[in-house]
Write a protein that holds these residues in place. Structure first.
Motif, short mmCIF file in Angstrom:
data_model
loop_
_atom_site.label_atom_id
_atom_site.label_comp_id
_atom_site.label_asym_id
_atom_site.label_seq_id
_atom_site.Cartn_x
_atom_site.Cartn_y
_atom_site.Cartn_z
N ASP A 1 0.82 -1.21 0.00
CA ASP A 1 0.00 0.00 0.00
C ASP A 1 0.85 1.27 0.00
OD1 ASP A 1 1.04 -0.36 2.51
OD2 ASP A 1 -0.80 0.20 3.58
N ALA A 2 2.19 1.11 -0.08
CA ALA A 2 3.08 2.28 -0.08
C ALA A 2 3.95 2.33 -1.33
CB ALA A 2 3.97 2.26 1.17
N GLN A 3 3.50 1.64 -2.38
CA GLN A 3 4.27 1.61 -3.62
C GLN A 3 4.27 2.98 -4.31
OE1 GLN A 3 5.72 -1.61 -5.18
NE2 GLN A 3 5.74 -1.74 -2.97
N LEU A 4 5.38 3.31 -4.94
CA LEU A 4 5.54 4.58 -5.61
C LEU A 4 5.36 4.43 -7.11
CD1 LEU A 4 8.80 5.81 -3.83
CD2 LEU A 4 6.45 6.45 -3.25
N ASP A 5 4.71 5.41 -7.75
CA ASP A 5 4.68 5.41 -9.20
C ASP A 5 5.97 6.08 -9.71
OD1 ASP A 5 4.37 8.15 -8.92
OD2 ASP A 5 2.23 8.14 -9.41
N GLY A 6 6.12 6.17 -11.01
CA GLY A 6 7.36 6.67 -11.56
C GLY A 6 7.69 8.08 -11.14
N ALA A 7 6.73 8.99 -11.21
CA ALA A 7 6.97 10.38 -10.85
C ALA A 7 7.33 10.50 -9.38
CB ALA A 7 5.75 11.23 -11.18
N ALA A 8 6.63 9.76 -8.51
CA ALA A 8 6.91 9.82 -7.08
C ALA A 8 8.28 9.23 -6.77
CB ALA A 8 5.83 9.06 -6.31
N ALA A 9 8.68 8.21 -7.53
CA ALA A 9 10.00 7.61 -7.33
C ALA A 9 11.10 8.61 -7.67
CB ALA A 9 10.14 6.35 -8.19
#
Length: 610
Positions: free
Chosen positions: A40-48
């Motif tokens: 539930d804390a996975q990051l998408d590309g922009a957030a990464a």
């Protein structure tokens, strides 16, 4: 033999590979960062990508990746002078300038000659209450050929006297030049006094009559060493330079003549790219000031003297200062400094000895002559990161400079406390970062050596800290104070109690041992009043409760856990605290030392209690 004409003149190394976009790169970054994250804390590309950005002091931000951008790079020696004041001469890349502040004139005279005979190209004498006496200047320079080596002086307490003494010593002898070191605003900032600009004009005229001589040094290291960010120190320096130009113009000296008399002294830190960007940005901003002042283009390039930052130097494990000085020198070199001073590694310990001076000058000589760093003018020019960082620093410096001008100029900003507020804000943030080790100090807060014996040096005379003055403030002082306390306690120790196998406790044992060493505290297996448990979550669950009970039975007053207390399950309430990454290490170690300090004899009374 194949036909040479068939070999292409250029080779496209990317040919045959599919084109990759920024979004493709973001996906790869996210895949790496998400490996240790909950579903539930996975990051998408922009957030990464955002997670990889980091912040520098002065409101600067460093992106995770820099891509090609079209820009006009310009040329060295031309507006906006970002790429250098002039094209670098590979045979004499920069001025290797050694600082001398030993009050023993015989020692200083011998050290000056020794340095000049082994690669130093100019002499810097620091005069005054914290350096060489004014009356000893002539003796200190007795062996210096003024027609070969430039001489500069600096002083906080006797600026005008030092400048006049240097002029008197030079007299009518042939000389290649130097700098009289006048900086009344810098002196006032250091001493907490009001600046006196009255002597500037006459001494500027005296210097201008001598080829190669200048009268003014705008010393940005005063605020830098007191804790200001690079942006704030440079903005204050530019505003100070403007104040001097205006004062001199009122005395009949044109802005062009005033520009020719000014040199900027700036701090160079171990952040090599920020150091380079700061020097490049300073030239750009000062050139813009010159343009607005009507100075001809050829005279707008700022002369810069970079000095390795005293603020970053440490007393503990002083040999690491050699590495810090090397990084700073490299940054100053690629930033195009006209002169560089490397402080000896033992500067903090007292008056440097011959080894320290030798390593300091050789740092420059090796980089210039053996590593060939200096054979290219502006070697970082065109680097997408360095160019972007230079833009950011220049814009930030200009914004701060405008703030100073809006407040009434540098003199008013100093008097009203604007500079003091900037320094206080920067110091407060930096202290938080140092305390949590998000800004690590190698050999001090990270990877320290307990029981290290530092070299002995003759003590240096320091100026008293005046009310309102900007005294130097080194980053390592909080940890050095902890080490001093530990030394008074006679090598205090804490039990690091490991549970399970090395696979269970190894990482946390190493973490705790090094953290304790930052405060001069040794890790032992038994016999101390404070203990720290070290293990994995499984180790705590299996052995935690019995270990706490055994430690309490052995007389341990305080039991802490490496990691989170919740990992102990039902025994979480039985420990007195947690030790993990991100805590305030200075506060934690101070508390541990408090607990290890023997109580005062109840029968002892103080004078005030009788």
């Amino acid at each position: 033999m194949s036909d040479p004409s068939a070999v292409p003149s250029t080779i496209d190394l990317a040919a045959g590979f599919p084109e990759q976009t920024r979004e493709d790169w973001q996906v790869l970054v996210a895949a790496v960062l998400n490996k240790g994250r909950a579903p539930d804390a996975q990051l998408d590309g922009a957030a990464a990508e955002q997670a990889l950005r980091r912040h520098l002091e002065g409101g600067l931000e460093v992106d995770a990746v820099y891509l090609r951008e079209d820009r006009t790079l310009g040329s060295p020696g031309r507006m906006p002078f970002t790429r250098g004041r002039a094209v670098r001469d590979a045979t004499a890349p920069w001025d290797v300038r050694q600082r001398h502040d030993d009050p023993d004139v015989a020692v200083t005279r011998a050290a000056v000659l020794d340095d000049l005979e082994h690669g130093v190209t100019s002499v810097w004498l620091h005069i005054g209450d914290d350096g060489l006496a004014v009356g000893d200047l002539r003796e200190a320079l007795a062996d210096v050929r003024l027609d070969l080596a430039p001489v500069v002086v600096s002083s906080h307490t006797h600026q005008v006297e030092a400048a006049q003494a240097l002029l008197d010593h030079v007299g009518d002898h042939p000389s290649v030049g130097g700098n009289l070191g006048l900086d009344p605003l810098g002196s006032a900032a250091r001493l907490g006094t009001a600046p006196d600009l009255a002597p500037l004009a006459d001494l500027v005229r005296a210097a201008a009559d001598r080829p190669g001589w200048r009268a003014v040094t705008v010393d940005a290291t005063v605020l830098h060493d007191a804790g200001a960010t690079d942006v704030d120190a440079l903005a204050a320096a530019v505003a100070t330079g403007v104040a001097y130009v205006r004062h001199l113009e009122a005395a009949g000296i044109t802005p062009a003549q005033a520009f020719d008399q000014i040199e900027f002294r700036v701090g160079a830190s171990a952040d090599q790219f920020l150091t380079a960007a700061a020097l490049r940005a300073l030239r750009r901003v000062w050139a813009r000031v010159g343009e607005a002042s009507g100075v001809p283009e050829a005279g707008r390039g700022a002369r810069t003297h970079a000095v390795t930052s005293l603020r970053m130097f440490t007393r503990e494990d002083p040999w690491v200062n050699v590495l810090r000085g090397t990084l700073a020198t490299f940054g100053a070199s690629i930033g195009g400094a006209d002169a560089i001073t490397v402080l000896p590694f033992d500067t903090v310990l007292g008056l440097p000895e011959r080894l320290g001076r030798r390593l300091a000058r050789n740092t420059q000589i090796l980089l210039a002559d053996e590593a060939n760093v200096a054979r290219v003018t502006d070697p970082g020019g065109g680097s997408w990161y360095l160019e972007s960082l230079t833009d950011d620093v220049a814009r930030a410096v200009w914004a701060r400079f405008q703030q100073i001008e809006a407040s009434g100029g540098a003199v008013q900003a100093l008097a009203d406390g604007l500079f003091a507020s900037w320094v206080a804000d920067a110091v407060a943030q930096r202290d938080r970062d140092l305390a949590t080790r998000s800004r690590p100090l190698t050999g001090v807060s990270m990877f320290p050596l307990v029981g290290e014996v530092t070299p002995d040096r003759r003590p240096r005379v320091h100026l008293p800290t005046a009310v309102g003055g900007f005294a130097p403030r080194r980053d390592a002082t909080a940890y050095e104070a902890l080490r001093d306390r530990a030394g008074e306690l006679g090598r205090p120790a804490v039990v690091v109690h490991t549970l399970g196998t090395r696979r269970d406790f190894g990482a946390r044992q190493a973490f705790v041992t090094n953290l304790l060493a930052a405060g001069g505290i040794s890790a032992v297996q038994e016999g101390a009043k404070v203990a720290i448990l070290a293990s994995s979550r499984a180790g705590y669950a299996e052995h935690g409760a019995s270990a706490i009970e055994a430690l309490r039975a052995a007389g341990v007053d305080t039991v802490l856990v490496a990691g989170r207390a919740s990992e102990l399950g039902d025994s979480a309430g039985a420990v007195d605290g947690e030790v993990h990454d991100g805590i305030d290490v200075v506060a934690f170690l101070s508390d541990v030392l408090d607990r290890l300090t023997p109580p005062r004899d109840a029968g002892t009374t103080t004078e005030g209690s009788r």
